[in-house]
Design an enzyme around this catalytic site. Sequence first.
Site, short mmCIF file in Angstrom:
data_model
loop_
_atom_site.label_atom_id
_atom_site.label_comp_id
_atom_site.label_asym_id
_atom_site.label_seq_id
_atom_site.Cartn_x
_atom_site.Cartn_y
_atom_site.Cartn_z
N ASP A 1 0.82 -1.15 0.13
CA ASP A 1 -0.09 0.10 0.01
C ASP A 1 1.06 1.33 -0.05
OD1 ASP A 1 -2.03 1.83 0.14
OD2 ASP A 1 -3.06 0.87 1.72
C1 BGC Z 1 -4.72 3.39 0.21
C2 BGC Z 1 -5.15 2.47 -0.68
C3 BGC Z 1 -4.91 3.40 -2.28
C4 BGC Z 1 -3.37 3.80 -2.06
C5 BGC Z 1 -3.25 4.71 -3.53
C6 BGC Z 1 -3.70 4.38 0.26
O1 BGC Z 1 -3.65 5.54 1.07
O2 BGC Z 1 -4.68 2.87 1.60
O3 BGC Z 1 -6.25 1.81 -0.74
O4 BGC Z 1 -5.04 2.31 -3.38
O5 BGC Z 1 -3.59 4.94 -1.01
O6 BGC Z 1 -4.11 5.78 -3.72
#
Ligand code: BGC
Length: 760
Positions: free
Chosen positions: A274
């Site tokens: 993530d």
């Molecule tokens: C989130 C993810 C997301 C990623 C990219 C993170 O803060 O937890 O779910 O895909 O950002 O935007």
Amino acid sequence: MIIYKYVVLAVVFAFSLVTVNAQSQDKKIKEILSKMSLEEKAKFVVGTGMKANNASVNGAVGATMGKVNGAAGTTFPIDRLEIPPIITADGPAGLRIDPLRKEDSKTYYCTAFPVGTLLASSWDVNLVEKVGQAMGSEVKAYGVDILLAPGMNIQRNPLGGRNFEYYSEDPVVSGFMGAAMVNGLQSNGIGTSVKHFAVNNQETNRTSVNSVISERALREIYLKGFEIALQNSNPWTVMSSYNKINGDYAPESLDLLTGILRDEWNFKGFVMTDWFGGKDGVAQMHAGNDLIMPGTANKTKAIIKAVEDKTLDIKDLDRNVERILTILLKTPSYNKISNNNNPDLKGNAKVSREAATEGMVLLRNNDALPLQKEAKIALFGNNSYDIIPGGTGSGEVNKAYVINLDEGLGNEGFKLDKIFSNKWRAYLKEIKALLPVRTSLLETPKPLDQMQLTEEELDQLAKTNDVGILTIGRNGGEGHDRKIDYDFNLTAEEKLALNKITKAFHKQNKKVVVVLNIDGVVEVASWRDNVDAILLAWQPGLEGGNAIANVLSGKVNPSGKLAITFPVNYIDVPSAKTFPGFSEEKSKTAYYNEGIYVGYRYYDSFNVTPAYEFGYGMSYTSFNYNNIKLSDKQFKNKLKVSVDVTNKGDKAGKEVVQLYISAPTNNLKKPLKELKGFIKTKLLQPGEKETLSFTITAADLASYYTDKSSWIADGGNYTIHIATSSKDIKKSVSFKVANDIVVKKLSHKLPLKEELKELE
Ligand code: BGC
């Protein structure tokens, strides 16, 4: 026979083509790998994005998101090897990219589909696949390679800030919904990222919280949904979660990413972190977290150094590079598939609207719905005029429009009390103008004060209208969990308004309908009896107002069922005392003391009455269940159960048929019953019947024995319940398993490192 021969030949031919392709692809990957320097490999496993711009640090200035403004990140391009960046963007309620670009005057809007919780409440895998197809067509049209979706974490607690992005408290529902979404999305030739793997059930301290959890709860609840999804689809990628599990960061856990995901489940794609997740890039490489998103130049340097001083085996790095390359070769970017930036937004809005109507849940109906044709409506509540189509954070979607409920009701032929609605609109405009500008994606707009009405005004409205409709809204999103007061519970102001409105309308013998436009479960038990109907509309996407009106009018007969329990009080929730890890000194630890007793598994087994149970939902018709048949009373390898469902009312409708199993508990305590399958009927006309069949395998009967690290179906008596909710069982049949069946022998993974007292 002749036909048979040709079929065999065709299969052999197709198989050899696949093998040849696989071989030439392998060759291609090896060839690219052999040409990459250590530095290029180390850069390739560290992605770019989110304006952190390691692209420039990594020496790939301009490549990042150059093609798709507002994408979330890309892999590192290597021009000399003709390796373009893989472009990734969020998910999961639609594609999230910037709607406008400085470079041109075109628009790049996307369809806001209903949130995951609503989709799951449809219990319709075909519908979810269709939503995936539509959503994926936009991903493709806008030139994105991988959508960062679906979100598949378990809704452990109703306060989970991202619950709306996830499907259910139950892993079987989550797993099949996730698979359907992946299959639909990927049918467009683009990829998905199943997220957040795993145990990402809270937003409080999300990047540092340590989830302390038993192996059994992990296996049976928190990993199960992912396992089902991977058995029934082939997502290109998986996104590891931010949190730690029993002491290890998910992206650094060899047990999780290699032991379970690859060795046990045979996952073939690549794993990405993530965004900015985990700490130790080298540990991530070793664990099998192939891609660090978006990483930093320091991570690249650390990986190079670790290979040089042999603390990281080059084979680990090569393996990760190969996995990313394998997916890269499938991407539209690599294959130079042009994108037209012109998705069918109109067609997809229809899909969004259809899905919304299918996932709304009718919680209460005291002869108030469907509304009478051309009823005159007094429409209350800010969110009636300003619907919340979806949550905030990365799961937000930049859509061209949102249909509010006032507009939707008008489109459906209802007459709104015009003067009153105009007054409410003017009021809303005024207070919205005073709001500070939203500065961050993670900021959730605060609820606004409602317009105040005197008793005289309400009496007058009740006299001159046929029905009152009040929308109660809740929004939430990434970065923070929900609160008990003013969020899970209704505010004093909301309750007062409800009382006043119902008093005025009931005096005139007129009905009041509440529409819940919410991101997560709210308290309903204390006020539901005062109102005549409650429609749970969740966050229904850009066509929300039309979809709600379709259900209120009866054009669509509601068929959604709860995929999460509505408890009477927050304190009834099994994790109420441990979520999200409140105590000061342990604030970064979440103890999963409730073990496997999540959601209905808890309420049912411990006899705690919920306000609305898992699987519950009303219809404008009703159904008969007959003729239950079991293929055998003695379980061998498989069993078949079938049941006839007949629409016994006078309106066409669909029913969600749920199959639960109660297993013997001589050796291990188990939930009273567990969902093992579900099917939604087709639209049944009055009097029409459909026969539904379920197949039960040994895996469906097994529980995880931690001491033996095995899935075992105990010998003994089992009962199958065919039900329309976890409490409303229509038919039951029993069968016997002669001896214990060891379904899978595994080894310990992610074991507890500290004591955890679990609920029994
Ligand atoms: C989130 C993810 C997301 C990623 C990219 C993170 O803060 O937890 O779910 O895909 O950002 O935007």
